[in-house]
Design a protein around this motif. Structure first.
Motif, PDB file in Angstrom:
ATOM      1  N   ALA A  30       0.752  -1.265   0.307  1.00  0.00           N
ATOM      2  CA  ALA A  30      -0.014  -0.341   0.159  1.00  0.00           C
ATOM      3  C   ALA A  30       0.755   1.068   0.380  1.00  0.00           C
ATOM      4  O   ALA A  30       0.604   2.219  -0.786  1.00  0.00           O
ATOM      5  N   ARG A  31       1.770   1.240   0.739  1.00  0.00           N
ATOM      6  CA  ARG A  31       2.408   2.712   0.853  1.00  0.00           C
ATOM      7  C   ARG A  31       3.884   2.150  -0.048  1.00  0.00           C
ATOM      8  O   ARG A  31       4.162   3.641  -1.163  1.00  0.00           O
ATOM      9  N   GLY A  34       3.329   5.755  -2.792  1.00  0.00           N
ATOM     10  CA  GLY A  34       3.695   6.818  -1.939  1.00  0.00           C
ATOM     11  C   GLY A  34       3.519   7.640  -0.981  1.00  0.00           C
ATOM     12  O   GLY A  34       4.021   8.550  -0.396  1.00  0.00           O
ATOM     13  N   ARG A  35       2.555   7.307   0.101  1.00  0.00           N
ATOM     14  CA  ARG A  35       2.318   7.683   1.706  1.00  0.00           C
ATOM     15  C   ARG A  35       2.434   6.487   2.687  1.00  0.00           C
ATOM     16  O   ARG A  35       2.806   5.451   1.998  1.00  0.00           O
ATOM     17  N   THR A  36       2.752   7.127   3.888  1.00  0.00           N
ATOM     18  CA  THR A  36       3.171   6.475   4.840  1.00  0.00           C
ATOM     19  C   THR A  36       1.829   6.153   5.671  1.00  0.00           C
ATOM     20  O   THR A  36       2.713   4.947   6.266  1.00  0.00           O
ATOM     21  N   ASN A  37       1.105   6.578   6.371  1.00  0.00           N
ATOM     22  CA  ASN A  37       0.218   6.546   7.088  1.00  0.00           C
ATOM     23  C   ASN A  37      -0.775   5.593   6.228  1.00  0.00           C
ATOM     24  O   ASN A  37      -0.939   5.377   5.686  1.00  0.00           O
ATOM     25  N   VAL A  38      -1.251   4.682   7.958  1.00  0.00           N
ATOM     26  CA  VAL A  38      -2.277   3.309   7.164  1.00  0.00           C
ATOM     27  C   VAL A  38      -3.779   4.048   8.726  1.00  0.00           C
ATOM     28  O   VAL A  38      -3.201   4.240   9.746  1.00  0.00           O
ATOM     29  N   GLY A  54      -7.902   8.725  -1.782  1.00  0.00           N
ATOM     30  CA  GLY A  54      -7.311   7.789  -2.771  1.00  0.00           C
ATOM     31  C   GLY A  54      -6.043   6.948  -1.873  1.00  0.00           C
ATOM     32  O   GLY A  54      -5.324   6.457  -2.279  1.00  0.00           O
ATOM     33  N   ALA A  55      -7.013   6.091  -0.698  1.00  0.00           N
ATOM     34  CA  ALA A  55      -6.210   5.058   0.256  1.00  0.00           C
ATOM     35  C   ALA A  55      -6.900   4.186  -0.795  1.00  0.00           C
ATOM     36  O   ALA A  55      -7.963   3.112  -0.811  1.00  0.00           O
ATOM     37  N   LEU A  56      -6.004   3.335  -0.197  1.00  0.00           N
ATOM     38  CA  LEU A  56      -6.386   0.873  -0.477  1.00  0.00           C
ATOM     39  C   LEU A  56      -6.650   0.578   0.924  1.00  0.00           C
ATOM     40  O   LEU A  56      -7.353   1.344   1.783  1.00  0.00           O
ATOM     41  N   LEU A 111       5.596   2.635  17.930  1.00  0.00           N
ATOM     42  CA  LEU A 111       4.850   1.860  16.913  1.00  0.00           C
ATOM     43  C   LEU A 111       4.596   3.236  15.681  1.00  0.00           C
ATOM     44  O   LEU A 111       3.973   3.859  16.527  1.00  0.00           O
ATOM     45  N   GLN A 112       5.280   3.333  15.104  1.00  0.00           N
ATOM     46  CA  GLN A 112       4.633   4.158  13.961  1.00  0.00           C
ATOM     47  C   GLN A 112       3.461   3.796  12.851  1.00  0.00           C
ATOM     48  O   GLN A 112       4.130   2.593  12.111  1.00  0.00           O
ATOM     49  N   GLY A 113       4.081   5.076  12.433  1.00  0.00           N
ATOM     50  CA  GLY A 113       2.707   4.556  10.551  1.00  0.00           C
ATOM     51  C   GLY A 113       1.242   4.378  10.496  1.00  0.00           C
ATOM     52  O   GLY A 113       0.834   3.844   9.923  1.00  0.00           O
ATOM     53  N   VAL A 114       0.752   4.782  12.131  1.00  0.00           N
ATOM     54  CA  VAL A 114      -0.821   3.963  11.778  1.00  0.00           C
ATOM     55  C   VAL A 114      -1.430   5.185  12.275  1.00  0.00           C
ATOM     56  O   VAL A 114      -1.240   6.021  13.653  1.00  0.00           O
TER      57      VAL A 114
END
Length: 428
Positions: free
Chosen positions: A128-129, A133-137, A237-239, A168-171
């Motif tokens: 997904a990232r 090209g994005r990092t946040n979930v 624009g997210a999966l 724990l990051q990215g969420v």
């Protein structure tokens, strides 16, 4: 050939890590299992309402899967092939395409990942990232997605997260349906947060959610809420990643837990009962246009378990060639619903949870839920809890459990609940 079924109990305390867990609730040594029953060294047989935490949806040692696997091994069939082409993989993919994907108008590709569910989730997050090209979930309260670092970041339980040992990051966490109480529109909250340029929430690469939160306490999302999440994801624009590791493979009544909800997930992590027989096997289903991996960009020595291909193919052909098995699940789901209503009536304030053959009762406290499950075990039933505080008594019986055996197990559960709730009230 080993026939001695005795075991030195001390070896477990002496050599096995303190991380062991289920054995603490079921303190005996098991030696054999068939269908929906397990037998220990003392010859005592237990009805199994845990089913490998939904890894054994078709029960223990299904005779047709077992025969196919024995035949494969006996003829020196491939045991380990990395991700090379094999006859067993071809047979599995053909069955999966013909019996599962095509009847549901799905064109997803199948990515073989490492053999556990958390690896399938990791692959989904990475892809997904990579695609966006994005990092946040966006993940959800009470969600559980695995114990490796990326999946753990998306997991809500504080006890599980504490084992990470680092940030724990990215969420970004959003409220699951019903998590803020009745009458609170969590979809509206999510829309407001994502639509506010000053909310501080980065544009998401994906939304990751379970249609029924297995470890989170059997919280079941409605079709309307699931459609709302799918719509919001598309607008931003997210999966859409639907984690069907525990709720899938027939557990909620259909092969995928999101069927008939009117959504089309971009990716679907699968594991647990995918192999049909409890063999390690995980995969990520992904829409073809998302398959932008470079060769071996996400790999693993055990990506694709050839023995699991054999049993998974049999499971698909045996249980999903027509709608007969799905009708059986519906019948047992109704029996389970009736029993869960009866259980809830015994305990003041108790709440029904889940759907299909993934139901339980929130009895209000982890202490009472543990006591009920312990009483069940003493009387020959294996059953466990779930939820943030282990407050939900959770039924995960094999989907193939004979009706009489199923009713006997539910009888043990109802009697245990009556006994322990009476004891609790007397103590108060």
């Amino acid at each position: 050939m080993r026939t001695d079924t005795s075991a030195d109990r001390a070896i477990f305390e002496r050599r096995e890590s303190e991380a062991r867990s289920y054995c603490r609730s079921f303190d005996t040594v098991f030696t054999s299992a068939s269908g929906s029953e397990m037998t220990d060294t003392n010859g005592k047989t237990y009805i199994d309402f845990l089913a490998g935490c939904s890894s054994l949806n078709y029960g223990h040692n299904d005779p047709d899967m077992k025969a196919a696997l024995i035949e494969h091994i006996s003829r020196d069939g491939i045991a380990h092939g990395l991700d090379m082409y094999t006859d067993a993989k071809a047979a599995f993919l053909t069955a999966f395409e013909e019996k599962i994907l095509k009847p549901r108008n799905m064109d997803h590709k199948v990515m073989m990942t490492g053999p556990t569910g958390t690896n399938a989730v990791e692959a989904a997050l990475k892809l997904a990232r990579k695609v966006t090209g994005r990092t946040n979930v966006i993940a959800f309260t009470n969600g559980f997605h695995g114990m490796t670092m990326g999946a753990l970041a998306a997991t809500g339980n504080s006890g599980k997260r504490a084992g990470g040992g680092m940030p724990l990051q990215g969420v970004t966490r959003m409220p699951y349906e019903g998590s803020l109480g009745e009458g609170v529109d969590t979809l509206a909250i999510i829309e407001a947060m994502l639509g506010n340029d000053s909310s501080g929430i980065d544009a998401p690469a994906a939304f990751l959610l379970e249609p029924v939160q297995g470890e989170g306490g059997l919280n079941a999302a409605s079709p309307e809420w699931m459609r709302g999440i799918a719509r919001i994801a598309k607008e931003h624009g997210a999966l859409l990643i639907v984690d069907d590791i525990q709720a899938g493979t027939g557990r909620t009544g259909t092969f995928f837990s999101f069927e008939e909800m009117g959504i089309e997930p971009d990716m679907i992590p699968m594991a647990k009962s995918l192999s049909g027989m409890g063999l390690p096997f995980a995969a990520l289903l992904l829409k073809p246009e998302l398959d932008i991996w470079k060769p071996a960009e996400h790999n693993g020595t055990f990506r694709g378990n050839t023995h699991a291909f054999v049993t998974a193919r049999v499971a698909i052909e045996k249980f999903w060639s027509d709608d007969a098995f799905q009708k059986e699940i519906a019948t047992k789901s109704a029996i389970l619903s009736e029993a869960m209503h009866a259980l809830a009536k015994q305990i003041p304030g108790a709440k029904l949870k889940g759907r299909g053959m993934m139901q339980g009762v929130d009895v209000g406290s982890g202490e009472l839920a543990d006591a009920i499950c312990a009483e069940c075990f003493r009387n020959g039933l294996i059953i466990e809890t779930s939820g943030a505080d282990d407050e939900v008594v959770k039924v995960l019986a094999a989907l193939t459990t004979p009706v009489e055996t199923f009713r006997n197990g539910l009888k043990i559960l109802l009697e245990a609940a009556a006994s322990q709730s009476t004891t609790k009230i007397a103590a108060e």
